[in-house]
Design a protein around this motif. Structure first.
Motif, PDB file in Angstrom:
ATOM      1  N   GLU A  41       0.824  -1.209   0.000  1.00 18.82           N
ATOM      2  CA  GLU A  41       0.000   0.000   0.000  1.00 18.82           C
ATOM      3  C   GLU A  41       0.864   1.268   0.000  1.00 18.82           C
ATOM      4  OE1 GLU A  41      -3.404   0.566  -0.076  1.00 18.82           O
ATOM      5  OE2 GLU A  41      -3.556  -1.538  -0.605  1.00 18.82           O
ATOM      6  N   PRO A  42       1.788   1.410  -0.951  1.00 19.83           N
ATOM      7  CA  PRO A  42       2.740   2.532  -0.892  1.00 19.83           C
ATOM      8  C   PRO A  42       2.099   3.908  -0.974  1.00 19.83           C
ATOM      9  CG  PRO A  42       2.845   1.430  -3.025  1.00 19.83           C
ATOM     10  CD  PRO A  42       2.002   0.568  -2.138  1.00 19.83           C
ATOM     11  N   TYR A  43       0.982   4.028  -1.704  1.00 15.30           N
ATOM     12  CA  TYR A  43       0.369   5.341  -1.869  1.00 15.30           C
ATOM     13  C   TYR A  43      -0.103   5.927  -0.542  1.00 15.30           C
ATOM     14  CZ  TYR A  43       0.457   4.984  -6.939  1.00 15.30           C
ATOM     15  OH  TYR A  43       0.872   4.895  -8.238  1.00 15.30           O
ATOM     16  N   LEU A  44      -0.479   5.087   0.389  1.00 15.58           N
ATOM     17  CA  LEU A  44      -0.916   5.610   1.689  1.00 15.58           C
ATOM     18  C   LEU A  44       0.097   5.333   2.791  1.00 15.58           C
ATOM     19  CD1 LEU A  44      -3.417   7.179   2.658  1.00 15.58           C
ATOM     20  CD2 LEU A  44      -4.125   5.091   3.766  1.00 15.58           C
ATOM     21  N   LEU A  45       0.776   4.196   2.708  1.00 16.96           N
ATOM     22  CA  LEU A  45       1.694   3.852   3.788  1.00 16.96           C
ATOM     23  C   LEU A  45       2.906   4.790   3.826  1.00 16.96           C
ATOM     24  CD1 LEU A  45       1.843   1.900   6.094  1.00 16.96           C
ATOM     25  CD2 LEU A  45       3.121   0.298   4.650  1.00 16.96           C
ATOM     26  N   ILE A  46       3.358   5.281   2.683  1.00 19.52           N
ATOM     27  CA  ILE A  46       4.490   6.224   2.679  1.00 19.52           C
ATOM     28  C   ILE A  46       4.135   7.517   3.415  1.00 19.52           C
ATOM     29  CG2 ILE A  46       5.913   7.731   1.221  1.00 19.52           C
ATOM     30  CD1 ILE A  46       6.108   5.456  -0.784  1.00 19.52           C
ATOM     31  N   PRO A  47       3.019   8.191   3.088  1.00 18.94           N
ATOM     32  CA  PRO A  47       2.690   9.406   3.864  1.00 18.94           C
ATOM     33  C   PRO A  47       2.372   9.124   5.322  1.00 18.94           C
ATOM     34  CG  PRO A  47       0.963   8.915   2.246  1.00 18.94           C
ATOM     35  CD  PRO A  47       2.123   8.037   1.926  1.00 18.94           C
ATOM     36  N   PHE A  50       5.706   8.648   7.059  1.00 17.79           N
ATOM     37  CA  PHE A  50       6.453   9.897   7.184  1.00 17.79           C
ATOM     38  C   PHE A  50       5.785  10.821   8.183  1.00 17.79           C
ATOM     39  CE2 PHE A  50       9.072  13.445   5.801  1.00 17.79           C
ATOM     40  CZ  PHE A  50      10.251  12.790   5.506  1.00 17.79           C
ATOM     41  N   GLY A  51       4.466  10.750   8.299  1.00 20.71           N
ATOM     42  CA  GLY A  51       3.777  11.512   9.341  1.00 20.71           C
ATOM     43  C   GLY A  51       4.208  11.065  10.724  1.00 20.71           C
ATOM     44  N   ILE A  52       4.346   9.733  10.909  1.00 18.73           N
ATOM     45  CA  ILE A  52       4.837   9.195  12.184  1.00 18.73           C
ATOM     46  C   ILE A  52       6.241   9.725  12.461  1.00 18.73           C
ATOM     47  CG2 ILE A  52       5.499   7.088  13.419  1.00 18.73           C
ATOM     48  CD1 ILE A  52       3.364   5.607  11.832  1.00 18.73           C
ATOM     49  N   LEU A  53       7.072   9.722  11.440  1.00 16.44           N
ATOM     50  CA  LEU A  53       8.445  10.206  11.591  1.00 16.44           C
ATOM     51  C   LEU A  53       8.481  11.678  12.004  1.00 16.44           C
ATOM     52  CD1 LEU A  53      11.514   9.641  11.121  1.00 16.44           C
ATOM     53  CD2 LEU A  53      11.164  10.450   8.778  1.00 16.44           C
ATOM     54  N   LEU A  54       7.713  12.512  11.320  1.00 11.55           N
ATOM     55  CA  LEU A  54       7.732  13.954  11.586  1.00 11.55           C
ATOM     56  C   LEU A  54       7.245  14.301  12.990  1.00 11.55           C
ATOM     57  CD1 LEU A  54       6.381  15.373   8.193  1.00 11.55           C
ATOM     58  CD2 LEU A  54       8.720  15.531   9.072  1.00 11.55           C
ATOM     59  N   SER A 257      -5.384  12.973 -10.028  1.00 13.29           N
ATOM     60  CA  SER A 257      -4.732  14.007  -9.219  1.00 13.29           C
ATOM     61  C   SER A 257      -5.437  14.269  -7.891  1.00 13.29           C
ATOM     62  CB  SER A 257      -4.632  15.314 -10.025  1.00 13.29           C
ATOM     63  OG  SER A 257      -5.906  15.723 -10.481  1.00 13.29           O
ATOM     64  N   PHE A 258      -6.763  14.401  -7.902  1.00 11.95           N
ATOM     65  CA  PHE A 258      -7.467  14.714  -6.647  1.00 11.95           C
ATOM     66  C   PHE A 258      -7.350  13.562  -5.650  1.00 11.95           C
ATOM     67  CE2 PHE A 258     -11.410  15.548  -4.106  1.00 11.95           C
ATOM     68  CZ  PHE A 258     -11.007  16.769  -3.590  1.00 11.95           C
ATOM     69  N   MET A 259      -7.450  12.341  -6.152  1.00 12.36           N
ATOM     70  CA  MET A 259      -7.298  11.162  -5.292  1.00 12.36           C
ATOM     71  C   MET A 259      -5.930  11.164  -4.609  1.00 12.36           C
ATOM     72  SD  MET A 259      -8.192   8.127  -4.078  1.00 12.36           S
ATOM     73  CE  MET A 259      -9.265   7.033  -5.005  1.00 12.36           C
ATOM     74  N   TYR A 260      -4.885  11.455  -5.362  1.00 12.61           N
ATOM     75  CA  TYR A 260      -3.538  11.432  -4.798  1.00 12.61           C
ATOM     76  C   TYR A 260      -3.321  12.569  -3.801  1.00 12.61           C
ATOM     77  CZ  TYR A 260      -2.593   8.096  -8.534  1.00 12.61           C
ATOM     78  OH  TYR A 260      -2.631   6.994  -9.361  1.00 12.61           O
ATOM     79  N   ILE A 261      -3.881  13.735  -4.088  1.00 15.85           N
ATOM     80  CA  ILE A 261      -3.736  14.873  -3.173  1.00 15.85           C
ATOM     81  C   ILE A 261      -4.382  14.565  -1.822  1.00 15.85           C
ATOM     82  CG2 ILE A 261      -4.463  17.262  -2.741  1.00 15.85           C
ATOM     83  CD1 ILE A 261      -4.177  17.712  -5.786  1.00 15.85           C
ATOM     84  N   GLY A 267      -3.027  10.619   4.743  1.00 16.94           N
ATOM     85  CA  GLY A 267      -2.010   9.723   5.283  1.00 16.94           C
ATOM     86  C   GLY A 267      -1.070  10.403   6.259  1.00 16.94           C
ATOM     87  N   ILE A 268      -0.566  11.569   5.888  1.00 22.47           N
ATOM     88  CA  ILE A 268       0.422  12.236   6.745  1.00 22.47           C
ATOM     89  C   ILE A 268      -0.212  12.720   8.049  1.00 22.47           C
ATOM     90  CG2 ILE A 268       0.199  14.585   5.838  1.00 22.47           C
ATOM     91  CD1 ILE A 268       3.274  14.728   5.886  1.00 22.47           C
ATOM     92  N   THR A 269      -1.487  13.123   8.008  1.00 27.11           N
ATOM     93  CA  THR A 269      -2.139  13.593   9.234  1.00 27.11           C
ATOM     94  C   THR A 269      -2.527  12.429  10.142  1.00 27.11           C
ATOM     95  OG1 THR A 269      -4.268  13.694   8.051  1.00 27.11           O
ATOM     96  CG2 THR A 269      -2.998  15.723   8.220  1.00 27.11           C
ATOM     97  N   VAL A 270      -2.902  11.291   9.557  1.00 25.00           N
ATOM     98  CA  VAL A 270      -3.172  10.104  10.369  1.00 25.00           C
ATOM     99  C   VAL A 270      -1.890   9.648  11.058  1.00 25.00           C
ATOM    100  CG1 VAL A 270      -3.713   7.645  10.255  1.00 25.00           C
ATOM    101  CG2 VAL A 270      -5.194   9.281   9.118  1.00 25.00           C
ATOM    102  N   GLY A 271      -0.791   9.624  10.313  1.00 24.22           N
ATOM    103  CA  GLY A 271       0.487   9.237  10.901  1.00 24.22           C
ATOM    104  C   GLY A 271       0.929  10.187  11.994  1.00 24.22           C
TER     105      GLY A 271
END
Length: 376
Positions: A41-47, A50-54, A257-261, A267-271
């Motif tokens: 699930e790279p499209y969501l797991l990456i953000p 990275f949210g967890i990291l930040l 584009s909208f889906m990816y944005i 993803g980043i806010t959940v993390g």
């Protein structure tokens, strides 16, 4: 000079690093490895990772609330779309624009398989109650069984926001592990003869049927389960835009584009809600176990109901397509296709499995609406 240097050292992240910070940073790196190297699930797991990291970098204050006239952190403001339940419905809007409900319309009986697969949600709900979780927490944990990340996030933000990061990670992790979890369950519950059953070709579905489907579904679901209207309404709006075929640019934007944005922001806010104190707890282990239990029971329930339908139809339905009733689209349908080819290279089950697969999206949203109505 030395005092300035000492002050810089004392206020650096290195001097304020705790064990929890180190653990969560290591966990974030593990998730990044799984997303990038293993393509889970790279499209969501990456953000998310990275949210967890930040958020676990000391003193960065990216989730800091506004204080004393000072603005809050970037992720604090972005997270408002998550906590207010804005991002998941927008994901459903994009998902609807990417989904072909034709297989479900062509074979409406597969809607029952999508419904049967939601049994895992309620099995995990009662299991969580038995383990001492509250009703709202149990509902949020149970929804993992639907294998629908946006629905899990949407329900959790309303019922148990303190568990959001764990439940989101569990939901998307099990979605990514569909090809590993489902095949053993399918083989355990079906015979070789059942797995070799070939299904007849689906009838053609007219554009009129495809246009009427999202309209009728929205009205029907909204009247039966009003609390599910937000998710179902956005899903069906996206699908209507797709099937009308008069606004192709809107369809293209929603599918790409909208889906990816929305996905990267969600993803980043959940993390960013992944705090070390929450992850290093007994509750985390309970959620991970119950999430796996929910997903496994949902898969098993779909297959078992598929066996029943197979017998009632005189062997015209391959029970494996019931495993696709969980709403992990299209991974679950692809698993069924792969298992069918293993038994018979000429057995093409993908389109048949897509029926219960897209039905599972509707089923999980309705189940979330039922739980939301009961506990909100």
């Amino acid at each position: 000079m030395l005092d300035t240097l000492q002050q810089m050292i004392d206020t650096s992240g290195f001097m304020n690093m705790s064990f929890n910070n180190l653990f969560m940073i290591a966990l974030a790196c593990l998730f990044l490895y799984l997303a990038i190297k293993k393509e889970y699930e790279p499209y969501l797991l990456i953000p998310i990772a990275f949210g967890i990291l930040l958020v676990n970098l000391p003193l960065a204050a990216l989730m800091g609330e506004p204080k004393g006239g000072e603005p809050g952190g970037l992720l604090y403001y972005l997270y408002q779309g998550t906590t207010l339940g804005i991002y998941p419905p927008l994901i459903f809007l994009c998902l609807g624009a990417s989904t072909d409900f034709g297989p479900l319309i062509a074979n409406p009986k597969t809607l029952l398989l999508g419904a049967a697969a939601q049994f895992g949600i309620f099995a995990a709900f009662f299991g969580a109650i038995a383990l001492g979780m509250t009703g709202p927490e149990s509902a949020s944990i149970g929804i993992i069984g639907g294998a629908d990340g946006p629905t899990a996030i949407y329900l959790t933000t309303r019922l148990a926001p303190h568990l959001l990061s764990i439940i989101a990670l569990a939901a998307y992790s099990y979605m990514a592990l569909v090809p590993i979890i489902q095949p053993p369950i399918i083989k355990l519950l079906t015979t070789e003869a059942e797995r070799k059953i070939k299904m007849t070709q689906l009838r053609p579905v007219s554009q009129t049927e495809k246009i009427l489907f999202p309209i009728v579904t929205t009205i029907f679901v909204a009247l039966i389960v009003p609390s599910a209207t937000t998710l179902i309404g956005m899903l069906m709006l996206g699908n209507l835009i797709r099937e009308a075929k008069i606004v192709p640019k809107l369809t293209e934007v929603l599918q790409n584009s909208f889906m990816y944005i929305i996905t990267i922001i969600l993803g980043i806010t959940v993390g960013a809600k992944a705090e070390g104190d929450l992850f290093l707890s007994v509750e985390t282990l309970k959620i991970i176990f119950l999430g796996l239990f929910a997903f496994s029971v949902g898969t098993a329930a779909g297959v078992l109901f598929g066996k029943l339908m197979s017998k009632l139809s005189g062997g015209k339905i391959n029970p494996m397509i019931g495993a696709a009733g969980v709403s992990a689209v299209p991974m679950a349908a692809r698993v069924v296709q792969k298992e069918g080819i293993k038994e018979d290279p000429s057995n093409y089950l993908l389109m048949h499995a897509m029926g219960p697969n897209v039905a599972g999206i509707i089923g999980s949203a309705v189940a979330a609406g039922v739980l939301l109505a009961f506990f909100s």
